[in-house]
Scaffold this active site. Sequence first.
Site, short mmCIF file in Angstrom:
data_model
loop_
_atom_site.label_atom_id
_atom_site.label_comp_id
_atom_site.label_asym_id
_atom_site.label_seq_id
_atom_site.Cartn_x
_atom_site.Cartn_y
_atom_site.Cartn_z
N ASP A 114 1.01 -1.24 0.01
CA ASP A 114 0.03 0.03 -0.13
C ASP A 114 0.92 1.19 0.21
O ASP A 114 2.11 1.18 0.12
CB ASP A 114 -0.88 0.09 1.20
CG ASP A 114 -2.18 0.74 1.13
OD1 ASP A 114 -2.34 1.31 0.07
OD2 ASP A 114 -2.85 1.08 2.20
N HIS A 115 0.20 2.50 0.10
CA HIS A 115 0.80 3.78 -0.07
C HIS A 115 2.25 3.70 0.62
O HIS A 115 2.63 3.55 1.63
CB HIS A 115 0.04 4.81 0.94
CG HIS A 115 -1.37 4.92 0.34
ND1 HIS A 115 -2.33 4.24 0.46
CD2 HIS A 115 -1.73 6.21 -0.39
CE1 HIS A 115 -3.44 4.59 -0.05
NE2 HIS A 115 -3.00 5.87 -0.78
N GLU A 187 -3.17 7.76 6.25
CA GLU A 187 -3.02 6.36 5.95
C GLU A 187 -1.37 6.11 6.45
O GLU A 187 -0.51 6.61 5.75
CB GLU A 187 -3.14 6.23 4.37
CG GLU A 187 -2.89 4.61 4.16
CD GLU A 187 -3.73 3.73 4.17
OE1 GLU A 187 -3.57 2.57 4.63
OE2 GLU A 187 -5.05 4.01 4.25
N HIS A 236 -9.37 8.81 2.97
CA HIS A 236 -8.88 7.80 3.84
C HIS A 236 -9.26 7.76 5.41
O HIS A 236 -9.43 8.98 5.85
CB HIS A 236 -7.28 8.04 3.95
CG HIS A 236 -6.62 7.54 2.65
ND1 HIS A 236 -5.56 8.27 2.26
CD2 HIS A 236 -6.93 6.75 1.84
CE1 HIS A 236 -5.30 7.86 0.98
NE2 HIS A 236 -5.65 6.84 0.67
N HIS A 274 -9.40 4.18 -3.59
CA HIS A 274 -8.97 4.38 -2.02
C HIS A 274 -9.80 5.03 -1.30
O HIS A 274 -10.75 5.77 -1.54
CB HIS A 274 -7.50 5.35 -2.04
CG HIS A 274 -6.44 4.76 -2.87
ND1 HIS A 274 -5.27 5.26 -2.74
CD2 HIS A 274 -6.34 3.54 -3.19
CE1 HIS A 274 -4.30 4.50 -3.42
NE2 HIS A 274 -5.04 3.56 -3.73
N ASN A 296 -9.82 -0.35 -1.58
CA ASN A 296 -8.97 -0.64 -0.50
C ASN A 296 -10.17 -0.68 0.62
O ASN A 296 -11.04 0.03 0.60
CB ASN A 296 -7.94 0.46 -0.14
CG ASN A 296 -6.89 0.41 -1.22
OD1 ASN A 296 -6.93 -0.32 -1.82
ND2 ASN A 296 -5.91 1.46 -1.00
ZN LIG Z 1 -4.44 6.81 -1.71
#
Ligand SMILES: [Zn+2]
Length: 370
Positions: A114-115, A187, A236, A274, A296
């Site tokens: 992820d990120h 996040e 997020h 996201h 996500n």
């Molecule tokens: Zn993102």
Amino acid sequence: MPYSEDEDDMTKTLRPGVQTGEDYLTLLAACKDGGYALPAVNIVGTNSINAVLETAAKAKSDVIVQMSNGGARFYAGEGAPDAHRARVLGATSAAQHVHLLAAEYGVCVIMHTDHANKKLVPWVEGLIEQSEAHFKRTGKPLFSSHMLDLSAEPLEQNLDVCARVLKRMAPMGMSLEIELGVTGGEEDGIGHELGEGDADADNAHLYTQPKDVLQAYDRLNDIGHFTVAASFGNVHGVYAPGNVKLRPEILKNSQKLVSEVRGGGDKPLNLVFHGGSGTATNLIREAVSYGVFKMNIDTDLQFAFAHAIAAQVDANPKAFKYQVDPDNAKPYKKLYDPRVWLRAGELGIIARLEEAIADLGSAGKTLAKA
Ligand SMILES: [Zn+2]
């Protein structure tokens, strides 16, 4: 043969397990052609990984397992002395666990990270090194794909780094997820807090411009496979509703622009959603109809895990305070055994993830050969 084509129903099938290269592309194409998307679940340990695999098997849905840098660090152990090495080794260990068990559960799994912002590019490069070693041994990378979130950098710089990293991944058939525009929220320290002025619908910076998506397509398409997380007002984490307006038509407009200028059918882009936690089902379905193959889901599953364990503690408060009841000498070993309350947490994840799979339309759609 990476996959077989059934003569009768023309349904493509894949060997269960972690999918990479051509098989990964087959899985993506099936999502887009079939009008469904896969949940991408942030895992932090074997409990969450196994709960995800169990849900996928139960729902006959393929699934994306992903780790944040913080999740990877946690997987290696918060006490591991070197944070960078812990992030690399933690994610490597999790990927090895998934490689070993995914086929056993009989579903197809995309192994992803992820990120990763600018300062975490070396983490991703460390993982690519692990995939290169794995590729030498097995002909397959350890991860199906990685994500770079350089949306905080100017677009040119974002794409420069993405192009450089994708060049190294492409020979192993790995895919790169990029982020364009700003997704609000937080996040693992990556992302952008919603400021005072963000509480209105026309915050241009929260919405990706289709011309930026075209620029990314032109920069990356010849190098290798990539997917795009475009911001359409998504956030997020879960915040009080009503602060930002979701505009999934931004995804439709991006597909349309790239399709008109460069061809590739009506949905040339592989899009990622996201900040899916807390999103209304109709908006999820609309986003999926515009070519989103991955959503996500993290925050809602964290809550589901904690909530189920809290219910276990509430129902048996003494078992979490005493080994033996001070009043009636009843032993509590059967209740404080971590397998009991961690299993309750796993069942919480499973129930919530089943809902997400229903929302995304992926139930019963696994490509894994029976
Ligand atoms: Zn993102």
